[in-house]
Design an enzyme around this catalytic site. Structure first.
Site, PDB file in Angstrom:
ATOM      1  N   GLY A 134       0.819  -1.200   0.000  1.00 53.30           N
ATOM      2  CA  GLY A 134       0.000   0.000   0.000  1.00 53.30           C
ATOM      3  C   GLY A 134       0.855   1.253   0.000  1.00 53.30           C
ATOM      4  O   GLY A 134       2.055   1.223   0.304  1.00 53.30           O
ATOM      5  N   CYS A 135       0.236   2.381  -0.323  1.00 50.20           N
ATOM      6  CA  CYS A 135       0.984   3.642  -0.460  1.00 50.20           C
ATOM      7  C   CYS A 135       1.460   4.166   0.890  1.00 50.20           C
ATOM      8  O   CYS A 135       2.654   4.427   1.083  1.00 50.20           O
ATOM      9  CB  CYS A 135       0.148   4.672  -1.199  1.00 50.20           C
ATOM     10  SG  CYS A 135      -1.521   4.926  -0.553  1.00 50.20           S
ATOM     11  N   PHE A 136       0.550   4.342   1.856  1.00 45.65           N
ATOM     12  CA  PHE A 136       0.969   4.763   3.189  1.00 45.65           C
ATOM     13  C   PHE A 136       1.938   3.739   3.782  1.00 45.65           C
ATOM     14  O   PHE A 136       2.934   4.105   4.420  1.00 45.65           O
ATOM     15  CB  PHE A 136      -0.241   4.910   4.119  1.00 45.65           C
ATOM     16  CG  PHE A 136      -0.816   6.298   4.187  1.00 45.65           C
ATOM     17  CD1 PHE A 136      -0.012   7.400   4.411  1.00 45.65           C
ATOM     18  CD2 PHE A 136      -2.186   6.506   4.041  1.00 45.65           C
ATOM     19  CE1 PHE A 136      -0.537   8.681   4.494  1.00 45.65           C
ATOM     20  CE2 PHE A 136      -2.730   7.779   4.118  1.00 45.65           C
ATOM     21  CZ  PHE A 136      -1.898   8.875   4.341  1.00 45.65           C
ATOM     22  N   ALA A 137       1.647   2.455   3.565  1.00 47.73           N
ATOM     23  CA  ALA A 137       2.496   1.394   4.117  1.00 47.73           C
ATOM     24  C   ALA A 137       3.915   1.505   3.590  1.00 47.73           C
ATOM     25  O   ALA A 137       4.890   1.355   4.342  1.00 47.73           O
ATOM     26  CB  ALA A 137       1.911   0.026   3.789  1.00 47.73           C
TER      27      ALA A 137
END
Length: 331
Positions: A134-137
């Site tokens: 994921g992007c935030f991850a």
């Protein structure tokens, strides 16, 4: 040439992936699947592709490919693989969250490797199927992995702001221009879906006590924000650490010495340095025992489609940077 198919090519990540692959020296797009847009040119949805390609969206799937990208909504990728027979020889890179966690189901005999190259590079090289992070991850993990390897992580307090493309192409009350412009808002406070994904990766490296994904005890406490810009993610993570600052900097420089796209900066970083690139920039600050780790990425590239192409390059033994030598649009 790697023969590529894309399912879910009408969204932001699908469009970004098409743009990258059209200019990739070692890949060719054989179909872009979209039942709602079948028969229409790609530029009907992605207007910037006018004059770039004559490809049409297709309602049909083909097994005459080497690699299938799944650019679908969360939950839809697993349903797609259950409903469609994809030849076992075809590699899959899934950009949803359906297969990122260790407890995710194995479908049709396929198991997925978590596709963060800075963490699992060798496993990616030898994999058949990749679960793209994921992007935030991605942004949070890259800021914390060196500390996890050193076994010094306990409580982590993180804030991060993302652009409107992080919410996907479908309209909602918080993605309209009239709401988003000149506005910010916290959302999913301490309950964002990427927390489990992040703590899973940190625990893969962490020596000693495991970090909690529940918010209880030692673990990640994350407050995400919606920003009034279109793309990019900026993260600031605060941890308590007793190591001297020079030793902390050495941890990061050593960990990312051979990383293709992650760079530790001596100067403060900003979003304009990473937007339209596959880079992650990291900057460290320390006051007393409090360490602040700033990290920044483009959510559509290093946070999604760019990292997917990076994983494709590793899967097929290509130069890791192939098709990804992108420059930030600084002004």
């Amino acid at each position: 040439m790697i023969k590529v198919g894309i399912v879910g090519g009408a969204g932001y990540t699908g469009g970004e992936l098409i743009r990258l692959l059209l200019n990739h020296p070692n890949a060719s797009i054989h179909f872009v699947h979209s039942t709602s847009n079948a028969g229409h040119p790609l530029h009907k949805v992605h207007a910037d592709l006018l004059g770039e390609t004559d490809l049409l969206f297709s309602a049909e799937l083909s097994n005459e490919i080497d690699l299938l990208f799944l650019c679908m909504g969360h939950g839809d990728a697993a349903e797609f693989l259950q409903a469609n027979k994809i030849a076992a020889s075809i590699k899959i890179i899934d950009l949803s969250q359906d297969f990122r966690l260790n407890e995710s189901p194995v479908l049709n005999g396929r198991t997925f490797v978590y596709g963060l190259p800075e963490l699992n590079r060798e496993a990616i090289i030898h994999a058949q199927n990749i679960a793209n992070p994921g992007c935030f991850a991605t942004a949070i993990q890259l800021g914390l992995l060196p500390l996890a390897k050193a076994g010094v992580l306990t409580d982590i307090y993180t804030t991060g702001i993302t652009g409107s493309t992080g919410a996907g192409q479908g309209l909602s009350s918080t993605s309209h221009f009239s709401w988003r412009a000149n506005n910010i808002e916290a959302y999913k406070t301490l309950s964002h879906q990427h927390v489990k994904e992040i703590t899973q990766s940190l625990n893969q490296l962490q020596v000693g006590d495991a970090l909690s994904a529940s918010g209880e005890g030692n673990g990640l406490h994350f407050v995400p924000w919606r920003g009034d810009f279109t793309r990019g993610i900026y993260i600031s993570s605060i941890v308590e650490i007793g190591l001297p600052f020079d030793e902390v900097k050495h941890l990061y420089q050593s960990f990312y010495a051979h990383a293709a796209f992650t760079i530790v900066s001596d100067k403060m970083i900003n979003l304009k340095q990473v937007v339209n690139t596959n880079k992650c920039l990291i900057h460290l600050e320390k006051q007393g025992n409090k360490l602040v780790v700033h990290s920044a990425i483009d959510n559509l590239l290093k946070g999604a489609s760019g990292q997917a192409v990076q994983n494709m390059n590793l899967l097929f033994g290509l130069n890791e940077k192939a098709g990804l030598k992108l420059k930030a649009s600084y002004f």
